[in-house]
Design a protein around this motif. Sequence first.
Motif, PDB file in Angstrom:
ATOM      1  N   GLU A  48      34.407  41.022  -0.848  1.00 30.95           N
ATOM      2  CA  GLU A  48      35.091  42.266  -1.641  1.00 30.95           C
ATOM      3  C   GLU A  48      36.413  42.183  -0.369  1.00 30.95           C
ATOM      4  O   GLU A  48      36.371  44.033  -0.195  1.00 30.95           O
ATOM      5  CB  GLU A  48      33.632  43.831  -1.874  1.00 30.95           C
ATOM      6  N   GLY A  49      36.210  41.497   0.644  1.00 32.31           N
ATOM      7  CA  GLY A  49      37.176  41.555   1.336  1.00 32.31           C
ATOM      8  C   GLY A  49      38.048  41.035   0.778  1.00 32.31           C
ATOM      9  O   GLY A  49      38.795  39.746   0.533  1.00 32.31           O
ATOM     10  N   VAL A  50      39.776  41.572   0.650  1.00 29.75           N
ATOM     11  CA  VAL A  50      41.637  40.930   0.551  1.00 29.75           C
ATOM     12  C   VAL A  50      42.148  41.803   1.251  1.00 29.75           C
ATOM     13  O   VAL A  50      42.257  43.012   2.646  1.00 29.75           O
ATOM     14  CB  VAL A  50      41.444  42.191  -0.970  1.00 29.75           C
ATOM     15  N   SER A  51      42.979  41.028   0.986  1.00 35.65           N
ATOM     16  CA  SER A  51      44.383  41.669   2.157  1.00 35.65           C
ATOM     17  C   SER A  51      45.104  43.012   1.221  1.00 35.65           C
ATOM     18  O   SER A  51      45.002  42.252   0.015  1.00 35.65           O
ATOM     19  CB  SER A  51      45.379  40.292   2.073  1.00 35.65           C
ATOM     20  N   MET A  52      45.388  43.998   1.642  1.00 37.85           N
ATOM     21  CA  MET A  52      46.589  44.826   0.702  1.00 37.85           C
ATOM     22  C   MET A  52      47.454  44.291  -0.258  1.00 37.85           C
ATOM     23  O   MET A  52      47.753  44.748  -1.441  1.00 37.85           O
ATOM     24  CB  MET A  52      46.776  45.670   1.248  1.00 37.85           C
ATOM     25  N   ALA A  92      41.323  45.518   3.484  1.00 37.01           N
ATOM     26  CA  ALA A  92      40.474  46.475   2.709  1.00 37.01           C
ATOM     27  C   ALA A  92      38.881  46.211   2.074  1.00 37.01           C
ATOM     28  O   ALA A  92      38.748  44.127   1.722  1.00 37.01           O
ATOM     29  CB  ALA A  92      41.327  46.818   1.989  1.00 37.01           C
ATOM     30  N   ILE A  93      38.294  46.295   2.375  1.00 33.32           N
ATOM     31  CA  ILE A  93      37.136  46.092   1.221  1.00 33.32           C
ATOM     32  C   ILE A  93      36.918  46.711   0.341  1.00 33.32           C
ATOM     33  O   ILE A  93      36.981  48.304   0.442  1.00 33.32           O
ATOM     34  CB  ILE A  93      36.021  46.657   2.207  1.00 33.32           C
ATOM     35  N   LEU A  94      36.655  45.978  -0.812  1.00 29.58           N
ATOM     36  CA  LEU A  94      36.725  46.500  -2.122  1.00 29.58           C
ATOM     37  C   LEU A  94      35.710  46.856  -2.182  1.00 29.58           C
ATOM     38  O   LEU A  94      34.523  46.738  -1.617  1.00 29.58           O
ATOM     39  CB  LEU A  94      37.335  45.703  -3.288  1.00 29.58           C
ATOM     40  N   ASP A  95      36.256  47.879  -4.111  1.00 33.10           N
ATOM     41  CA  ASP A  95      34.672  48.339  -4.047  1.00 33.10           C
ATOM     42  C   ASP A  95      34.475  48.148  -5.557  1.00 33.10           C
ATOM     43  O   ASP A  95      35.463  48.494  -6.444  1.00 33.10           O
ATOM     44  CB  ASP A  95      34.105  49.920  -4.792  1.00 33.10           C
ATOM     45  N   PHE A 209      30.856  41.919   6.374  1.00 31.73           N
ATOM     46  CA  PHE A 209      32.583  42.648   5.590  1.00 31.73           C
ATOM     47  C   PHE A 209      32.340  44.276   5.485  1.00 31.73           C
ATOM     48  O   PHE A 209      31.492  44.768   4.439  1.00 31.73           O
ATOM     49  CB  PHE A 209      33.407  42.402   4.240  1.00 31.73           C
ATOM     50  N   PRO A 210      32.637  45.251   6.249  1.00 36.11           N
ATOM     51  CA  PRO A 210      32.257  46.648   6.472  1.00 36.11           C
ATOM     52  C   PRO A 210      32.163  47.584   4.975  1.00 36.11           C
ATOM     53  O   PRO A 210      33.335  47.275   4.723  1.00 36.11           O
ATOM     54  CB  PRO A 210      32.747  46.931   7.511  1.00 36.11           C
ATOM     55  N   LYS A 211      31.562  48.174   4.805  1.00 37.85           N
ATOM     56  CA  LYS A 211      31.560  48.824   3.545  1.00 37.85           C
ATOM     57  C   LYS A 211      31.714  50.778   3.927  1.00 37.85           C
ATOM     58  O   LYS A 211      31.881  51.154   3.249  1.00 37.85           O
ATOM     59  CB  LYS A 211      30.940  48.577   2.578  1.00 37.85           C
ATOM     60  N   SER A 212      31.665  50.589   4.812  1.00 40.62           N
ATOM     61  CA  SER A 212      30.944  51.874   5.628  1.00 40.62           C
ATOM     62  C   SER A 212      30.775  51.799   7.676  1.00 40.62           C
ATOM     63  O   SER A 212      31.070  50.870   7.870  1.00 40.62           O
ATOM     64  CB  SER A 212      29.881  53.053   5.073  1.00 40.62           C
TER      65      SER A 212
END
Lengths: 392, 59
Positions: A48-52, A92-95, A209-212
Amino acid sequence: MIKRDWDIIVVGGGPAGTVFARYAAEKGLSVLVLEKDREIGLPVRCGEGVSMRGLEAFTPVNPRWICRKISAVNFYAPDGTLVDLDFKMEGAILDRCVFDRDLADLAAQAGARIYTHANVTDLILDDQVVRGVVVRYRHEDVKLSARLVIAADGVESRIARKAGIKTAVTPENMDSCVQVTAHGLDMNPDALSFYMKREYAPGGYVWVFPKSETSANVGLGISGNFTHKISPYKSLMKFLADTFPNASWSSLVAGGVPTDKTLDRITANGLMVVGDAARMVNPLSGGGIHAAMKAGKLAADTAVEALKQNDVSEEFLKRYAKAWHEEAGKNHEGLYRLKEVVNKLTDEDLDKLGHKMVAIPKEKRSLTRIFKAVAWNNPRLIMDVARAFSGI
Amino acid sequence: MIHIDHDLCDVCGTCVGVCPVDCISMSDTTLNIDDDLCIQCNFCIQVCPMEALKEETDD
């Protein structure tokens, strides 16, 4: 009852399929998306890691897609040395569950129809032209016709094979992955963390990859070249026991990431292949979302034109392949060569590299610099690094 | 023959992506291998993240 005739049928409801569907439906074409799973967005087989920046290229970013903004990248060398880099781009880490569903929503708002639990099992071919699909829906094999079919069926990539395109990758170019969403972690919640130790993930890496503040996707990918020696599942369990002994997790998923070059052929008569199915994943990072969305958009541009001119021949559809190679193809091949370089590094090489990197000021550290150091320290790899960078 | 341990299989499709003869099919919940088409290359066993595939012995 599913309507029988469509302009376009899209097989697969991930980002490639739904971005395609949205753009094509916006132009007034009748578009059907068929998703084999029970719901779009689940299960989340993704770090779920991406660049904005990559996301913003396609659509205004809805804040509810973002679990966490990322400002740093941490590499851990095998001996534990931490090399921290400022993330030059916004990350960002997406949902993915919310994200994928919203992409489907955008496609639906544009007029596309979507069915889930709809498993496409075959193509309908007529004189070597794809004319539709066979979908298993509620115990019934239903034949649906379309002027054009889009294969967006992900890592399995079976649909394109039925049109004669070879999509199988060799084990060395398949990263075999396992991931947990882990809780109660003591970590840097603002950084993407990568652990490079070969003991855990030969031919790949471990990601956190942190989600919180306290939870993260913790996973690893191992090149199929090494999985006969080391089991991804057992290796992840060992990493968790060694690094986060008190962690619990709320999900455990497996997945395959094709880290190959893009397929030589991504079109056939009446068919285009997009996203993971076309092997468009970034072979170095394993990230596939941006490429999938880009391919969806490019394929939609060609599809609209092809249907307007009533020409779905492979010859015409090759415009899409040309556009892909112009926009992303060369970069993709360079990244493939970099992957080959990284895979040749031993733990010892990586430790040396880590020490060299921490010795230079943080603001001067960059991936380019890391690869220059790789070449400098490893004469046997100079040619590989040079070849990789000449391709980018 | 390849044996599928359905308790361990996550139906993730990794094996399908490497099968050179396209003998593995899947629904949202189950994996299936067509033994008549399988050429015993064992790529699927090799890449399975969950150790869900095994070579079946005769005994």
